[in-house]
Write a protein that holds these residues in place. Structure first.
Motif, mmCIF file in Angstrom:
data_model
loop_
_atom_site.group_PDB
_atom_site.id
_atom_site.type_symbol
_atom_site.label_atom_id
_atom_site.label_comp_id
_atom_site.label_asym_id
_atom_site.label_seq_id
_atom_site.Cartn_x
_atom_site.Cartn_y
_atom_site.Cartn_z
ATOM 1 N N GLN A 14 55.548 49.259 48.098
ATOM 2 C CA GLN A 14 55.538 48.205 47.082
ATOM 3 C C GLN A 14 55.773 46.833 47.713
ATOM 4 O O GLN A 14 55.127 45.851 47.331
ATOM 5 C CB GLN A 14 56.588 48.491 46.012
ATOM 6 C CG GLN A 14 56.221 49.631 45.097
ATOM 7 C CD GLN A 14 57.354 50.011 44.147
ATOM 8 O OE1 GLN A 14 58.509 49.675 44.364
ATOM 9 N NE2 GLN A 14 56.997 50.711 43.082
ATOM 10 N N GLN A 17 52.626 45.823 49.447
ATOM 11 C CA GLN A 17 51.619 45.444 48.455
ATOM 12 C C GLN A 17 51.883 44.026 47.956
ATOM 13 O O GLN A 17 50.949 43.234 47.798
ATOM 14 C CB GLN A 17 51.638 46.443 47.297
ATOM 15 C CG GLN A 17 50.533 46.231 46.294
ATOM 16 C CD GLN A 17 50.532 47.305 45.217
ATOM 17 O OE1 GLN A 17 51.545 47.960 44.972
ATOM 18 N NE2 GLN A 17 49.408 47.476 44.576
ATOM 19 N N GLU A 18 53.132 43.681 47.723
ATOM 20 C CA GLU A 18 53.469 42.339 47.256
ATOM 21 C C GLU A 18 53.170 41.303 48.350
ATOM 22 O O GLU A 18 52.625 40.235 48.064
ATOM 23 C CB GLU A 18 54.940 42.262 46.844
ATOM 24 C CG GLU A 18 55.389 40.897 46.387
ATOM 25 C CD GLU A 18 54.659 40.343 45.172
ATOM 26 O OE1 GLU A 18 54.693 39.117 44.969
ATOM 27 O OE2 GLU A 18 54.029 41.129 44.419
ATOM 28 N N LYS A 19 53.503 41.616 49.597
ATOM 29 C CA LYS A 19 53.198 40.706 50.698
ATOM 30 C C LYS A 19 51.692 40.497 50.815
ATOM 31 O O LYS A 19 51.227 39.390 51.067
ATOM 32 C CB LYS A 19 53.743 41.259 52.016
ATOM 33 C CG LYS A 19 55.241 41.143 52.163
ATOM 34 C CD LYS A 19 55.687 41.711 53.502
ATOM 35 C CE LYS A 19 57.191 41.714 53.632
ATOM 36 N NZ LYS A 19 57.625 42.312 54.913
ATOM 37 N N MET A 20 50.931 41.569 50.625
ATOM 38 C CA MET A 20 49.472 41.489 50.685
ATOM 39 C C MET A 20 48.937 40.591 49.566
ATOM 40 O O MET A 20 48.065 39.755 49.802
ATOM 41 C CB MET A 20 48.855 42.886 50.581
ATOM 42 C CG MET A 20 47.346 42.883 50.588
ATOM 43 S SD MET A 20 46.653 42.443 52.159
ATOM 44 C CE MET A 20 46.633 44.028 52.929
ATOM 45 N N ARG A 21 49.475 40.740 48.371
ATOM 46 C CA ARG A 21 49.025 39.921 47.241
ATOM 47 C C ARG A 21 49.298 38.445 47.503
ATOM 48 O O ARG A 21 48.426 37.594 47.295
ATOM 49 C CB ARG A 21 49.714 40.359 45.951
ATOM 50 C CG ARG A 21 49.164 39.651 44.699
ATOM 51 C CD ARG A 21 50.051 39.834 43.482
ATOM 52 N NE ARG A 21 51.378 39.289 43.646
ATOM 53 C CZ ARG A 21 51.681 37.979 43.627
ATOM 54 N NH1 ARG A 21 50.734 37.091 43.481
ATOM 55 N NH2 ARG A 21 52.921 37.565 43.770
ATOM 56 N N VAL A 22 50.491 38.133 47.982
ATOM 57 C CA VAL A 22 50.853 36.745 48.274
ATOM 58 C C VAL A 22 49.945 36.190 49.372
ATOM 59 O O VAL A 22 49.437 35.071 49.267
ATOM 60 C CB VAL A 22 52.346 36.642 48.675
ATOM 61 C CG1 VAL A 22 52.663 35.268 49.240
ATOM 62 C CG2 VAL A 22 53.239 36.949 47.482
ATOM 63 N N GLN A 24 46.934 37.159 50.168
ATOM 64 C CA GLN A 24 45.579 36.995 49.642
ATOM 65 C C GLN A 24 45.471 35.721 48.813
ATOM 66 O O GLN A 24 44.481 34.994 48.908
ATOM 67 C CB GLN A 24 45.183 38.201 48.794
ATOM 68 C CG GLN A 24 44.891 39.427 49.603
ATOM 69 C CD GLN A 24 44.658 40.658 48.736
ATOM 70 O OE1 GLN A 24 45.035 40.695 47.569
ATOM 71 N NE2 GLN A 24 44.057 41.668 49.318
ATOM 72 N N ASP A 25 46.488 35.451 48.014
ATOM 73 C CA ASP A 25 46.493 34.216 47.222
ATOM 74 C C ASP A 25 46.479 32.991 48.129
ATOM 75 O O ASP A 25 45.748 32.033 47.882
ATOM 76 C CB ASP A 25 47.702 34.171 46.289
ATOM 77 C CG ASP A 25 47.611 35.177 45.149
ATOM 78 O OD1 ASP A 25 46.501 35.709 44.892
ATOM 79 O OD2 ASP A 25 48.655 35.429 44.506
#
Length: 108
Positions: A14, A17-22, A24-25
């Motif tokens: 998790q 996944q959060e690091k990846m989302r940030v 990507q943004d």
């Protein structure tokens, strides 16, 4: 004991996944400039491959249409390569330098 290990693994997934989302943004907002013809044509593109602006030197406008088309294509291709290089660098940072499979692309 097995449940604790699984719980830790899920928590790590998790967090990743959060690091990846940030990341990507951030990558989507990053802008690059591609150019061709020694800067006669330049393209500003974001990390989603959206062209934000096009700049054409006035001297090119008096040239042959096919030359301008070639310069535009080259400038766009230069910007795309820079966006992809930025995304690869970001993935290396996220994965701690572990190489991703050939052809792996960010999900934008």
């Amino acid at each position: 004991m097995f449940k604790e290990g699984l719980g830790d693994l899920m928590k790590q997934a998790q967090e990743m996944q959060e690091k990846m989302r940030v990341a990507q943004d951030e990558a989507a907002q990053k802008e690059v400039t591609g150019s061709a013809g020694a800067g006669l044509v330049s393209i500003v593109m974001n990390g989603r491959h959206d062209v934000l602006s096009v700049s054409i030197d006035d001297g090119v406008l008096s040239e042959d249409k096919s030359m301008l088309e070639d310069l535009l294509a080259a400038a766009v291709n230069d910007a795309v390569r820079k966006v992809e290089a930025n995304q690869q660098d970001m993935m290396k940072q996220l994965t701690g330098g572990i190489s991703m499979p050939e052809g792996f692309k960010m999900p934008f």
